[in-house]
Every structure is written in structure tokens, then in C-alpha cells.
Design an enzyme around this catalytic site. Structure first.
Site, PDB file in Angstrom:
ATOM      1  N   TYR A 166       0.824  -1.213   0.114  1.00 49.03           N
ATOM      2  CA  TYR A 166       0.085   0.135   0.119  1.00 49.03           C
ATOM      3  C   TYR A 166       0.850   1.385  -0.087  1.00 49.03           C
ATOM      4  O   TYR A 166       2.260   1.091   0.280  1.00 49.03           O
ATOM      5  CB  TYR A 166      -0.817   0.006   1.148  1.00 49.03           C
ATOM      6  CG  TYR A 166      -0.262   0.272   2.550  1.00 49.03           C
ATOM      7  CD1 TYR A 166       0.394  -0.541   3.132  1.00 49.03           C
ATOM      8  CD2 TYR A 166      -0.219   1.667   2.999  1.00 49.03           C
ATOM      9  CE1 TYR A 166       0.837  -0.282   4.698  1.00 49.03           C
ATOM     10  CE2 TYR A 166       0.515   1.883   4.216  1.00 49.03           C
ATOM     11  CZ  TYR A 166       0.804   1.067   5.185  1.00 49.03           C
ATOM     12  OH  TYR A 166       1.591   1.345   6.126  1.00 49.03           O
ATOM     13  N   CYS A 167       0.206   2.434  -0.275  1.00 49.68           N
ATOM     14  CA  CYS A 167       0.963   3.638  -0.126  1.00 49.68           C
ATOM     15  C   CYS A 167       0.134   4.937   0.475  1.00 49.68           C
ATOM     16  O   CYS A 167      -0.509   4.500   1.255  1.00 49.68           O
ATOM     17  CB  CYS A 167       1.461   4.058  -1.735  1.00 49.68           C
ATOM     18  SG  CYS A 167       0.128   3.974  -2.937  1.00 49.68           S
ATOM     19  N   ARG A 168       0.130   5.941  -0.415  1.00 44.61           N
ATOM     20  CA  ARG A 168      -0.708   7.037   0.201  1.00 44.61           C
ATOM     21  C   ARG A 168      -2.298   6.902   0.147  1.00 44.61           C
ATOM     22  O   ARG A 168      -2.639   7.562   0.954  1.00 44.61           O
ATOM     23  CB  ARG A 168       0.049   8.441  -0.466  1.00 44.61           C
ATOM     24  CG  ARG A 168       1.240   8.686   0.103  1.00 44.61           C
ATOM     25  CD  ARG A 168       1.797   9.724  -1.017  1.00 44.61           C
ATOM     26  NE  ARG A 168       3.188  10.028  -0.442  1.00 44.61           N
ATOM     27  CZ  ARG A 168       4.028  10.596  -1.207  1.00 44.61           C
ATOM     28  NH1 ARG A 168       3.635  10.826  -2.277  1.00 44.61           N
ATOM     29  NH2 ARG A 168       5.141  10.859  -0.867  1.00 44.61           N
TER      30      ARG A 168
END
Lengths: 219, 219
Positions: A178-180
Site C-alpha cells: 500500500y502507499c498514500r
DNA sequence: TGTATATTCCAACATTTAATGGATTGAAGG
DNA sequence: CCTTCAATCCATTAAATGTTGGAATATACA
């Protein structure tokens, strides 16, 4: 009775001040960045790919609406969300946009969720698997953002270090990256890279804001 | 990598379309009105104290953002919120505005919540008292809005009929009056009238949208 | 004290938006 | 069929906004 109309207009005008902040793409991007933790103007400008001056102008809008707070830290000025509820509103707005705008749905499908991309069914089961170590939750954002707040059981490998640090990841378990958030492309890139290298990788669209984990203050 | 920036910008632009809708005072007022149930353009324009043309233009914005749906009913065209989540976003935005903007807080204090105005502590206890008949929950909105959706146990007396129908209300119990929401002045007027007439009246700021009771369709 | 650096302020332009008046559509009802 | 009415479309103007460049501020550092 004429005065009533006037006061009423005044009230809606005030609320519209908040709405205006969320009516500019760049400001939305800045808000999403601030959901990852506090940042200086320079960093915000770089990450949003705009000039420092423009970033400053947009941040000024955020400040006059009292949605962000500033604090000097040495040479720099750090911006952070004034309250957790700002992040919550950002999440609710982009969620509604995804529900209502077909164009957005289609654009998002191009980025991630290719036919072979399985999405983790629900949070509870993902966390259960992560707790047991059956899957690896991977945070590919910059280290500072990971330190400010991250998903439970998440491990940090920034996207730009991922290629060199592949050995740290197991090949016999799924990697959930996952990221932002759903508009950040880092996790999608990470999944692509991991798959090419023979890993079983899954793209998790939600970020910390969507999980309600925003750190009000970075230590 | 240049293309990545472009697609990213596109995504934020789409979300900003939703934000733009909430950046105009008049549109906010229209949304609040639509939270009370479906309405024709003419009625919306009259209630918002704007011309039909202007209302039509603003409603067009709402329509292109897919936040409202229209349906012809005889001669008129009825607008209604496309989804319950639109009302929820309106509530969250004005709640955040009230949290963050001091100007709005002060303006609201002038309308209601005078020192002698006690606010019902919480919803559960209010509903409990209403169920037992210890208080009268009074809906002072137009009848059609009451029919579209109203609070549990609420009785309907539109504000403009209140003076003539005072006899229907008991003097030995508290009257809790509400209207469209915190920016609607009808409940405040009703409380003022009731108090002058010797009733014990309390102003409840929340409306049906704030209670999450929006009727998706009026029958 | 002077210099470098980060950020903001100010002025200018191009673009967008809100609001208004006139013309147009499209269904309802005689 | 023709009129009426609700609502929209179109063109125009005034105001607000996004964006850029240059000047100014304020703090850190030497």
C-alpha cells in the site's frame, strides 16, 4: 425578515469556505500528502510537482480556512492537518467521488485492479492474516511517512529502495503493498515490480487516512 | 513517468469536481433543501430566495457532478439527492466548518443557544423521553418535508401555522423544536414564539440529515 | 554583522465562475 | 393545433481564482 436572509447567507458562505478548499486538484493533492504526516513547503511542492510559490499560495488557502496548522522547525516551516477530521473529510469526499463519477471509476481501474489483481476482501481478515504472518503488509512510502503513521504489522520498504531490498521479502507468502491512497501510484508500481520478480503481490488501495490512522503529530 | 503525473492530475481533478459543488453558498443551500426531500426547481428557487434561472444553473452543476437525479412529475421536474451519501457529506462538511471556523461558531451562537437555551444532552436520552411522552418533539418544517422524513415520535406543525395551533401543545411538558438543520431559522423562531406564550421550549439544531434519516424517495 | 536559505507577500495576467436577461425547448391542457 | 407554463439553454458582464515572476521577510548560520 430581510435580516434573516442575510444571516442565513452568511452561514452558508462560511461553510462554502471549507468547500472551496476542496475544489482545487492541487489543494486536494496537498491535503492527501499532509494526511501522511507533517511536511515542509519544499517537500510538499516537490511531491505535488508544483513550484514552491504555488504550493505556498495553496497552503495559504488551507491556513485561512483553519484546516492546517504551521510550526517552525529550524529553517523550515512544517505544515500539518489541524485536526483528524480534515483527513476524514478528504476520505469521504474522494469516496463519494468514486461512487458517483464514472469517469473516475474508469481511470482508477486503469491504474490498479487489473483482472488478475485480487483485492483483500475485508480489513479484519487482512489484519488477522498479517498478525499470523501469513501475508506481508508492505508500506512503500518514504520512511518519514511510515514513521509518522502506518498500518498495523506493516513493514517499510520505500519504493525507490525496493529493487535492491527484494531479498528481505519472502516468496512463499503474499505481499500486500500500500502507499498514500487510491490516487498514489507507488503501490501499483511496487506490485508490478514484485510480480515481475516472481512474488505474489496484491495492491491495497487504502492508505493510512482511509484506515483512520492519521498521526496528528509526528515525533 | 511523465504520464504518471498526468493521470494523477486527472484523478484529483475528478474529485475536485465534487468539491466545487460544495464551494458555493447557494448550492449548499440547495443541497440542504434537497436533504429534506425531493423538490421542484420552482420550490427550490423560492426557498433559497433566488431566481429560477439561477437555481436551474446551480442544479445543473449538481447534475453534471451526478449528485442529484431528476424526474418529471407532470409539469414539473423534481430534483432529489442521488444518494444518501450526498447528505452525509453535506453534514460532515458543515460539521467540520463549525469545528474549525470561529466566525461560524459565533454566528451560530447568535441564532440559537442563548444562555437560557438548554440543549438536549444526547440523542438516546431525547428519544427515550420522546417515547415515554415526557417531551414533545416538534417538526416545524412544511408538511411535505415532514412526510418525506422526520424524527422518531415527531409531531408536525409548520411554523406558519404554529400560532393558530398552539392549543395542540401541552404546557406541562418541554417542546423540543427542530427544522432543516443548524442553518435554518424556523426552529429558532418557533422556540421564541413558544417561550413568549409560556411554553418550555428547547431548540434542537439537528435536522433529519444530521440524524441520518434522509428519505431517498418521497412517496 | 552579514549572508544564505526558506517562505511569504505583492502585482499582473489568463481563466473560470456567478449572476442576469433574452430566446428556446418540451410537455400539459384547452 | 395553439397556448401556457416550467425549465433549460445561450450570450454577456462582473467578480473571483489559479498561476507566474519579482520583491520582501525572517530565521539560521558563519
Amino acid at each position: 425578515m430581510k435580516g434573516a436572509r442575510k444571516t442565513k447567507d452568511l452561514l452558508y458562505e462560511q461553510v462554502a469556505r471549507i468547500g472551496k478548499v476542496f475544489s482545487s486538484p492541487k489543494r486536494l493533492e496537498l491535503i492527501e500528502l499532509l494526511c501522511q504526516g507533517e511536511k515542509t513547503v519544499e517537500i510538499l511542492a516537490r511531491e505535488a510537482a508544483i513550484s514552491v510559490k504555488l504550493a505556498s499560495a495553496h497552503l495559504r488557502e488551507l491556513r485561512t480556512a483553519h484546516l492546517v496548522a504551521t510550526e517552525r522547525q529550524g529553517k523550515n516551516i512544517c505544515y500539518r492537518l489541524a485536526d483528524k477530521s480534515v483527513a476524514e473529510l478528504w476520505v469521504q469526499i474522494h469516496t463519494l467521488a468514486e461512487e458517483r463519477l464514472i469517469e473516475l471509476q474508469m481511470a482508477l481501474q486503469k491504474i490498479a485492479a487489473r483482472p488478475d489483481d485480487l483485492v483483500p476482501s475485508d480489513r479484519a481478515s487482512l489484519m488477522k492474516a498479517a498478525r499470523k504472518g501469513e501475508v506481508v503488509v508492505l508500506d512503500v512510502r518514504p520512511t518519514e511517512e511510515y514513521l509518522a503513521a502506518h498500518l498495523p504489522f506493516a513493514r517499510s520498504i520505500p519504493l525507490n529502495e525496493l529493487r535492491q531490498r527484494l531479498a528481505e521479502l519472502p516468496k512463499d507468502r503474499s505481499i500486500v503493498a500500500y502507499c498514500r491512497g487510491p490516487y498514489c501510484l507507488m503501490a501499483a508500481d511496487a506490485v508490478e515490480l514484485l510480480k515481475r520478480e516472481g512474488y505474489e503481490a496484491i495492491h491495497l488501495r487504502d492508505g493510512v487516512a482511509e484506515w483512520g490512522l492519521v498521526a496528528s503529530r509526528q515525533e
